[in-house]
Design an enzyme around this catalytic site. Sequence first.
Site, PDB file in Angstrom:
ATOM      1  N   GLY A 133      73.979  -9.469   3.791  1.00 56.54           N
ATOM      2  CA  GLY A 133      73.491  -8.612   4.887  1.00 56.54           C
ATOM      3  C   GLY A 133      74.632  -8.172   5.793  1.00 56.54           C
ATOM      4  CB  ALA A 169      91.822  -8.370  11.177  1.00 56.85           C
ATOM      5  NE  ARG A 226      70.837 -10.703   1.779  1.00 54.60           N
ATOM      6  CZ  ARG A 226      70.200 -10.032   2.737  1.00 54.60           C
ATOM      7  NH1 ARG A 226      69.412  -9.028   2.426  1.00 54.60           N
ATOM      8  NH2 ARG A 226      70.337 -10.374   3.998  1.00 54.60           N
ATOM      9  CG  ASP A 253      75.081 -20.682   3.132  1.00 55.36           C
ATOM     10  OD1 ASP A 253      76.231 -20.858   3.555  1.00 55.36           O
ATOM     11  OD2 ASP A 253      74.085 -21.305   3.544  1.00 55.36           O
ATOM     12  CB  SER A 293      78.757 -13.891  -0.300  1.00 58.10           C
ATOM     13  OG  SER A 293      77.786 -13.041   0.236  1.00 58.10           O
ATOM     14  CB  THR A 342      75.165 -14.633   8.845  1.00 57.75           C
ATOM     15  OG1 THR A 342      73.759 -14.575   9.155  1.00 57.75           O
ATOM     16  CG2 THR A 342      75.624 -16.052   9.125  1.00 57.75           C
ATOM     17  CG  ASP A 376      70.266 -15.409  10.191  1.00 54.95           C
ATOM     18  OD1 ASP A 376      69.880 -14.574  11.038  1.00 54.95           O
ATOM     19  OD2 ASP A 376      69.813 -15.454   9.033  1.00 54.95           O
ATOM     20  CG  ASP A 379      72.225 -19.550   8.625  1.00 50.26           C
ATOM     21  OD1 ASP A 379      73.168 -18.754   8.461  1.00 50.26           O
ATOM     22  OD2 ASP A 379      71.149 -19.452   8.006  1.00 50.26           O
ATOM     23  CG  MET A 407      66.227 -10.395  12.205  1.00 46.49           C
ATOM     24  SD  MET A 407      67.494  -9.421  11.418  1.00 46.49           S
ATOM     25  CE  MET A 407      66.479  -8.313  10.448  1.00 46.49           C
ATOM     26  NE  ARG A 419      66.025 -14.785   4.622  1.00 49.68           N
ATOM     27  CZ  ARG A 419      66.606 -13.746   4.067  1.00 49.68           C
ATOM     28  NH1 ARG A 419      65.890 -12.776   3.561  1.00 49.68           N
ATOM     29  NH2 ARG A 419      67.915 -13.661   3.995  1.00 49.68           N
ATOM     30  CD  GLU A 467      58.348 -18.111  30.907  1.00 50.58           C
ATOM     31  OE1 GLU A 467      58.656 -17.160  30.159  1.00 50.58           O
ATOM     32  OE2 GLU A 467      58.773 -18.220  32.071  1.00 50.58           O
ATOM     33  NE  ARG A 503      49.865  -4.432  25.161  1.00 47.00           N
ATOM     34  CZ  ARG A 503      48.650  -4.672  25.655  1.00 47.00           C
ATOM     35  NH1 ARG A 503      48.075  -5.846  25.466  1.00 47.00           N
ATOM     36  NH2 ARG A 503      48.015  -3.731  26.336  1.00 47.00           N
TER      37      ARG A 503
HETATM   38  O1  F6P Z   1      70.519 -13.340   7.142  1.00 43.10           O
HETATM   39  C1  F6P Z   1      70.492 -12.344   8.089  1.00 43.10           C
HETATM   40  C2  F6P Z   1      69.116 -11.747   8.215  1.00 43.10           C
HETATM   41  O2  F6P Z   1      69.184 -10.763   9.213  1.00 43.10           O
HETATM   42  C3  F6P Z   1      67.975 -12.727   8.479  1.00 43.10           C
HETATM   43  O3  F6P Z   1      67.893 -13.152   9.810  1.00 43.10           O
HETATM   44  C4  F6P Z   1      66.816 -11.896   8.047  1.00 43.10           C
HETATM   45  O4  F6P Z   1      65.715 -12.694   7.696  1.00 43.10           O
HETATM   46  C5  F6P Z   1      67.344 -11.202   6.832  1.00 43.10           C
HETATM   47  O5  F6P Z   1      68.738 -11.089   7.021  1.00 43.10           O
HETATM   48  C6  F6P Z   1      66.742  -9.847   6.618  1.00 43.10           C
HETATM   49  O6  F6P Z   1      67.222  -9.317   5.437  1.00 43.10           O
HETATM   50  P1  F6P Z   1      66.989  -7.828   4.957  1.00 43.10           P
HETATM   51  O7  F6P Z   1      67.958  -6.959   5.677  1.00 43.10           O
HETATM   52  O8  F6P Z   1      67.242  -7.879   3.506  1.00 43.10           O
HETATM   53  O9  F6P Z   1      65.590  -7.467   5.304  1.00 43.10           O
END
Ligand code: F6P
Length: 325
Positions: free
Chosen positions: A13, A24, A74, A105, A107, A128, A130, A132, A172, A174, A190, A249
């Site tokens: 992604g 760089a 990917r 991960d 890749s 990423t 995320d 992670d 985001m 996952r 909250e 909402r």
């Molecule tokens: O891993 C990064 C991420 O943005 C996740 O947080 C999210 O679930 C996923 O990629 C979304 O992937 P795609 O762009 O394939 O919908």
Amino acid sequence: MSYKKIGVITSGGDCPGLNAAIRAVVRTALFNDIQVTGIMNGYDGMINGKFISLDSHSVSNILQRGGTILKTARSEKFKDQATRKTAFDNITKEGIEGLIILGGDGSFRGIEKFSSEYNIPAIGIPKTIDNDIYGTDFAIGFDTALNTVVQAVDKIRDTADSHNRLFFVEVMGRDAGMIAVYSGIAGGAEAILIPETETKIDQIVKILERGWQRKKSSMIVIVAEGDDAGGAYDIAEEVKKRFSQYDTRVSILGHMQRGGSPTCADRVLASRLGVAAVEALLSGHKNEMLGIISDKIVYTSFSEVVKNKKIFPNELMRIAEILSL
Ligand code: F6P
């Protein structure tokens, strides 16, 4: 080690800061008299032989741009052994002697296989939103995504406050609640719901009731998209059945979190890692990912990166809970 030509790839992604890292890598390679080939569309570019030559000029004016000039994907095809052989033949023909991969991960799992099959030195740079990936405090893209989310949450707070509303904001992540917890603290949420801990609807209702009793004029619950209780819409529906004091909402922030101009922190991180990646190849490193831990460059083998899970900062959840009073 000496190199005449290296290849650079963005894989998986996209995220803000990739162009700053490509710049760089290219400039550091040229500084060391190494030519650079840009491999297009992630690993698919190696399979299809889609290469571009990158000189200093080709990376000017990209530092501040989101996305990736090399495109990304990917690649499913790269999982196939025969296809990886085609990829190797193509990069050999192009004269590429080492690879720098901006990825996550998935890749790194792919390149670990490839570099062990064909003995081609590869260095990974973690990216990423995320955040992670094991082996680094921060991955490229995380800080920009956080700033995007916090700006959005601030805006949502304005309208929530004007109407006395409860908002469920889905961010985001996952498999990871990093964006949720950081933006939750910064946006004064909250409650924060993340995949790493079990979400109990009763508990959320209790928190919201407490807020109502304290006469809060708005409430925001941040939901990581991969939460075990479902997405923001599902959770909002369940909560509404037991807590209807506020007009409710839902707002799903989606892919806006993956775009935009990188923040200063991401540009500096990308620049540091890009320089360090070329220098790592030159000093004989291979099949490792670079990270920054406690402000120092560290090397972690691809096998360790994919085997281990980054430890979630539970302390931040505790802080968020205290501050949400
Ligand atoms: O891993 C990064 C991420 O943005 C996740 O947080 C999210 O679930 C996923 O990629 C979304 O992937 P795609 O762009 O394939 O919908």
